[in-house]
Design a protein around this motif. Structure first.
Motif, PDB file in Angstrom:
ATOM      1  N   SER A 141      90.392  51.553 103.572  1.00 38.92           N
ATOM      2  CA  SER A 141      89.535  52.454 104.333  1.00 38.92           C
ATOM      3  C   SER A 141      89.257  51.809 105.674  1.00 38.92           C
ATOM      4  CB  SER A 141      88.225  52.716 103.584  1.00 38.92           C
ATOM      5  OG  SER A 141      87.491  51.506 103.438  1.00 38.92           O
ATOM      6  N   MET A 142      89.112  52.632 106.711  1.00 37.31           N
ATOM      7  CA  MET A 142      88.926  52.094 108.055  1.00 37.31           C
ATOM      8  C   MET A 142      87.724  52.737 108.715  1.00 37.31           C
ATOM      9  SD  MET A 142      92.827  51.815 109.524  1.00 37.31           S
ATOM     10  CE  MET A 142      93.209  53.543 109.263  1.00 37.31           C
ATOM     11  N   THR A 143      86.967  51.927 109.445  1.00 37.51           N
ATOM     12  CA  THR A 143      85.908  52.474 110.269  1.00 37.51           C
ATOM     13  C   THR A 143      86.528  53.176 111.467  1.00 37.51           C
ATOM     14  OG1 THR A 143      85.732  50.439 111.563  1.00 37.51           O
ATOM     15  CG2 THR A 143      84.326  50.623 109.622  1.00 37.51           C
ATOM     16  N   LEU A 144      85.807  54.111 112.022  1.00 37.68           N
ATOM     17  CA  LEU A 144      86.312  54.830 113.182  1.00 37.68           C
ATOM     18  C   LEU A 144      86.127  53.980 114.439  1.00 37.68           C
ATOM     19  CD1 LEU A 144      85.096  58.435 112.385  1.00 37.68           C
ATOM     20  CD2 LEU A 144      87.409  57.516 112.235  1.00 37.68           C
ATOM     21  N   PRO A 145      86.973  54.182 115.436  1.00 31.53           N
ATOM     22  CA  PRO A 145      87.040  53.261 116.572  1.00 31.53           C
ATOM     23  C   PRO A 145      86.173  53.685 117.747  1.00 31.53           C
ATOM     24  CG  PRO A 145      88.860  54.788 116.700  1.00 31.53           C
ATOM     25  CD  PRO A 145      88.079  55.172 115.466  1.00 31.53           C
ATOM     26  N   ALA A 146      86.268  52.876 118.784  1.00 33.31           N
ATOM     27  CA  ALA A 146      85.825  53.265 120.120  1.00 33.31           C
ATOM     28  C   ALA A 146      87.066  53.630 120.922  1.00 33.31           C
ATOM     29  CB  ALA A 146      85.080  52.116 120.796  1.00 33.31           C
ATOM     30  N   TRP A 147      87.002  54.739 121.662  1.00 36.21           N
ATOM     31  CA  TRP A 147      88.126  55.206 122.459  1.00 36.21           C
ATOM     32  C   TRP A 147      87.909  54.860 123.920  1.00 36.21           C
ATOM     33  CZ3 TRP A 147      92.438  57.174 120.221  1.00 36.21           C
ATOM     34  CH2 TRP A 147      92.338  57.549 118.874  1.00 36.21           C
ATOM     35  N   SER A 148      88.988  54.526 124.596  1.00 39.82           N
ATOM     36  CA  SER A 148      88.876  54.127 125.996  1.00 39.82           C
ATOM     37  C   SER A 148      90.243  54.222 126.663  1.00 39.82           C
ATOM     38  CB  SER A 148      88.361  52.683 126.106  1.00 39.82           C
ATOM     39  OG  SER A 148      89.305  51.779 125.553  1.00 39.82           O
ATOM     40  N   LEU A 149      90.255  54.027 127.961  1.00 39.35           N
ATOM     41  CA  LEU A 149      91.509  53.922 128.699  1.00 39.35           C
ATOM     42  C   LEU A 149      92.209  52.645 128.251  1.00 39.35           C
ATOM     43  CD1 LEU A 149      93.359  54.878 131.047  1.00 39.35           C
ATOM     44  CD2 LEU A 149      92.008  53.388 132.532  1.00 39.35           C
ATOM     45  N   MET A 150      93.399  52.785 127.652  1.00 38.50           N
ATOM     46  CA  MET A 150      94.091  51.632 127.100  1.00 38.50           C
ATOM     47  C   MET A 150      95.216  51.132 127.991  1.00 38.50           C
ATOM     48  SD  MET A 150      94.087  49.449 124.702  1.00 38.50           S
ATOM     49  CE  MET A 150      92.924  50.194 123.574  1.00 38.50           C
ATOM     50  N   GLY A 151      95.759  52.005 128.846  1.00 41.32           N
ATOM     51  CA  GLY A 151      96.845  51.533 129.688  1.00 41.32           C
ATOM     52  C   GLY A 151      97.444  52.636 130.529  1.00 41.32           C
ATOM     53  N   PHE A 152      98.615  52.330 131.105  1.00 37.24           N
ATOM     54  CA  PHE A 152      99.252  53.223 132.062  1.00 37.24           C
ATOM     55  C   PHE A 152     100.758  53.286 131.825  1.00 37.24           C
ATOM     56  CE2 PHE A 152      95.760  50.882 133.979  1.00 37.24           C
ATOM     57  CZ  PHE A 152      94.925  51.899 134.412  1.00 37.24           C
ATOM     58  N   VAL A 153     101.324  54.429 132.166  1.00 39.78           N
ATOM     59  CA  VAL A 153     102.772  54.571 132.273  1.00 39.78           C
ATOM     60  C   VAL A 153     103.052  54.970 133.718  1.00 39.78           C
ATOM     61  CG1 VAL A 153     104.833  55.788 131.511  1.00 39.78           C
ATOM     62  CG2 VAL A 153     103.029  55.249 129.862  1.00 39.78           C
ATOM     63  N   LEU A 154     103.699  54.091 134.446  1.00 31.35           N
ATOM     64  CA  LEU A 154     103.977  54.341 135.857  1.00 31.35           C
ATOM     65  C   LEU A 154     105.410  54.814 136.041  1.00 31.35           C
ATOM     66  CD1 LEU A 154     103.225  54.187 138.889  1.00 31.35           C
ATOM     67  CD2 LEU A 154     104.006  51.788 138.842  1.00 31.35           C
ATOM     68  N   LEU A 155     105.562  56.012 136.595  1.00 26.39           N
ATOM     69  CA  LEU A 155     106.864  56.507 137.023  1.00 26.39           C
ATOM     70  C   LEU A 155     107.084  55.983 138.431  1.00 26.39           C
ATOM     71  CD1 LEU A 155     109.375  58.354 137.176  1.00 26.39           C
ATOM     72  CD2 LEU A 155     107.816  60.250 137.709  1.00 26.39           C
ATOM     73  N   LYS A 156     107.966  54.992 138.565  1.00 27.60           N
ATOM     74  CA  LYS A 156     108.146  54.267 139.818  1.00 27.60           C
ATOM     75  C   LYS A 156     109.533  54.528 140.398  1.00 27.60           C
ATOM     76  CE  LYS A 156     107.200  51.186 143.010  1.00 27.60           C
ATOM     77  NZ  LYS A 156     106.197  51.492 144.061  1.00 27.60           N
ATOM     78  N   TYR A 157     109.579  55.215 141.544  1.00 28.18           N
ATOM     79  CA  TYR A 157     110.851  55.483 142.212  1.00 28.18           C
ATOM     80  C   TYR A 157     111.293  54.257 143.007  1.00 28.18           C
ATOM     81  CZ  TYR A 157     110.339  60.385 140.966  1.00 28.18           C
ATOM     82  OH  TYR A 157     110.212  61.562 140.261  1.00 28.18           O
ATOM     83  N   ASN A 158     112.580  53.942 142.915  1.00 27.02           N
ATOM     84  CA  ASN A 158     113.133  52.780 143.615  1.00 27.02           C
ATOM     85  C   ASN A 158     113.681  53.125 144.988  1.00 27.02           C
ATOM     86  OD1 ASN A 158     112.705  51.055 141.327  1.00 27.02           O
ATOM     87  ND2 ASN A 158     114.494  51.990 140.365  1.00 27.02           N
ATOM     88  N   SER A 159     113.915  54.395 145.217  1.00 29.31           N
ATOM     89  CA  SER A 159     114.487  54.843 146.481  1.00 29.31           C
ATOM     90  C   SER A 159     113.664  56.004 147.021  1.00 29.31           C
ATOM     91  CB  SER A 159     115.943  55.282 146.292  1.00 29.31           C
ATOM     92  OG  SER A 159     116.414  55.969 147.439  1.00 29.31           O
ATOM     93  N   PRO A 160     113.368  56.012 148.310  1.00 28.52           N
ATOM     94  CA  PRO A 160     112.582  57.119 148.875  1.00 28.52           C
ATOM     95  C   PRO A 160     113.339  58.437 148.913  1.00 28.52           C
ATOM     96  CG  PRO A 160     113.306  55.621 150.610  1.00 28.52           C
ATOM     97  CD  PRO A 160     113.659  54.970 149.311  1.00 28.52           C
TER      98      PRO A 160
END
Length: 515
Positions: A141-160
């Motif tokens: 059994s698990m206690t319920l968590p705290a939710w928060s901003l955990m991270g990012f996915v960056l779409l990064k272009y290499n060429s303009p």
């Protein structure tokens, strides 16, 4: 400014605990779906009521702005966005468990510098603070968590010019600590800072998790945190793939610091090596991405991530490097096994047992700059994104404070600056019976109110009057001052009468307490 309520901590009288207990008792009166934190925000009886009420509001995500944070008394940090990253970002999108099927656009970069930004920063939600019981036998059994901003996915272009030349960067944040000693102590007791509850739960025992790896075991805390986060990450990748049909990224990067390093490593292992990863790639339309050829992992100050057979089964399936400073207790205590080629930095600090300074990201960055130098980057090394101040008064007296108050060349208006202080000031107000400012402070507040201009804050007067009056031990007086100014600016007719102030407080769902 004070997300962990550390400025309320006193050696003789701890307003911090009084504040948090007041906040917990009134969470439902203030919060809606825009704010995220412990599950008790939703009134769920099975949540862990001992988790610190650290709150996140995703609508406030705006990486082009400067910010101020005080993780510990005597440690005020002025944070500047890294222009090398944010100047190319076009917009911010948020993926949480409440909006899995529709990623919300949170912010768009203002077009005022002649740039033509194209990158997209996807933000994903995750959970920490889960405690799993009744292990290893039977149904856990698990206690319920705290939710928060955990991270990012960056779409990064290499060429303009070329929209098909891009990389994907998946990044996890580290633990939000505040006072590290108190956070660690609470973590072992399954209360306090939710991130440290996860950290400490990861140091105790491990379990099998085929979703991450078909072989070996992973720490309980890291496993539970990552499994809660993976659906949001997959959705971010799906959104990128939808906009780039038949054009996969050149490289998929995973990275993170500390807790984020462990989660990044296990995420990379899961997406590259986990049971059912082929089906998941097909489900989220990323099956043509270079999972077998161009996946790279770089961790910073990461703890160990699992048993030897887990690491052995995954290490040949991705390029991995781990960076840490010699003597970092988080990265060098061998509870299990690391993954990746080691890059050990010197640190050049006097020897000290369990020296957690060696774990700090700013020091890792400084050492990396020394090692890499200008030659490796072939361009100037970006300026450090943070400046530390010893006290709040020092910060107020700095040029950085003025920069913080400027938005697109215009001075911030007081209501905009303060409208997110309601919860903080609620509990401070309730505590006024125990902690009243003295008469000098009260007169000081009255003088500021009398001098206040409804259109713009008189920041110069506030800054000048702060010298010798406000310091970190009196941070609540500053917050109370701000709140009183806000109330008077929003209702000029309120006057000093208690009844008028109470009426305004009821309208704002804020109570300053009797007296």
């Amino acid at each position: 400014m004070d997300p962990y309520y550390e400025q309320l901590h006193r050696s003789q009288q701890d307003m911090r605990e009084f504040f948090m207990s007041t906040l917990r008792a009134n969470l439902k009166n203030f919060f809606n779906d825009a704010q995220r934190g412990p599950e008790e925000l939703g009134g769920l009886a099975t949540s862990n009521p001992k988790l610190d009420p650290i709150i996140t509001e995703y609508q406030r995500l705006y990486p082009w702005n400067h910010s101020v944070v005080a993780p510990e008394p005597g440690d005020w940090n002025y944070l500047k966005p890294s222009l090398e990253i944010v100047k190319h970002v076009k917009e911010i999108r948020m993926c949480s468990r409440l909006n899995l099927n529709q990623l919300e656009v949170i912010a768009t970069k203002p077009h005022n510098d002649g740039d033509n930004p194209r990158d997209v920063l996807y933000c994903f939600e995750g959970a920490t603070g889960i405690v799993e019981k009744e292990r290893p036998i039977g149904n856990s059994s698990m206690t319920l968590p705290a939710w928060s901003l955990m991270g990012f996915v960056l779409l990064k272009y290499n060429s303009p010019q070329d929209i098909n030349d891009y990389d994907v960067h998946i990044t996890f944040r580290g633990s939000r600590s505040g006072n590290g000693t108190r956070a660690a102590k609470g973590g072992w007791m399954e209360n306090g800072n939710a991130d440290w509850v996860t950290d400490c739960d990861s140091a105790i025992s491990m379990t099998k998790c085929p979703e991450i790896s078909p072989t070996g075991k992973v720490p309980f805390g890291f496993k539970n945190s990552l499994i809660s986060t993976l659906p949001m990450i997959w959705k971010c990748l799906e959104a990128i793939a939808r906009d780039h049909v038949d054009n996969p990224p050149k490289t998929i990067y995973f990275t993170g610091h500390s807790l984020g390093g462990a989660l990044a490593a296990l995420c990379a292992v899961s997406m590259r090596h986990g049971e059912g990863e082929i089906a998941l790639r097909n489900k989220y339309k990323v099956n043509n991405w270079p999972w077998n050829t161009s996946v790279e992992l770089i961790t910073y100050g990461s703890p160990t991530i699992g048993t030897e057979d887990l690491v052995d089964g995954a290490k040949f399936k991705l390029k991995a490097d781990r960076v840490y400073i010699h003597g970092d207790p988080i990265a060098t205590v061998l509870r299990a096994k690391h993954i990746g080629t080691e890059l050990k930095l010197a640190g050049n600090l006097p020897f000290k047992i369990f020296d957690f300074v060696r774990h700090e990201p700013y020091l890792i960055r400084e050492e990396l700059v020394k090692v890499l130098g200008l030659q490796a980057l072939n361009r100037p090394i970006p300026e450090a994104p943070w400046i530390k101040y010893r006290s709040f008064s020092d910060l107020l007296a700095s040029n950085d404070w003025h920069t913080f108050l400027e938005v697109n060349g215009n001075r911030k208006k007081l209501p905009d600056f303060l409208k997110y202080l309601k919860l903080y000031l609620y509990a401070l107000g309730v505590s006024t019976n125990k902690h009243k400012p003295n008469r000098v402070a009260e007169q000081h507040l009255e003088d500021l109110i009398n001098d206040f201009n409804n259109e713009e804050v008189q920041w110069d007067k506030i800054k000048a009057s702060s010298r010798g009056f406000w310091d970190d031990l009196d941070f609540e007086r500053f917050m109370l001052t701000c709140y009183l100014l806000l109330r008077y600016s929003q209702n000029q007719q309120a006057g000093p009468k208690r009844q008028a102030l109470d009426d305004l407080a009821k309208k704002q769902k804020v109570f300053l307490g009797p007296g």
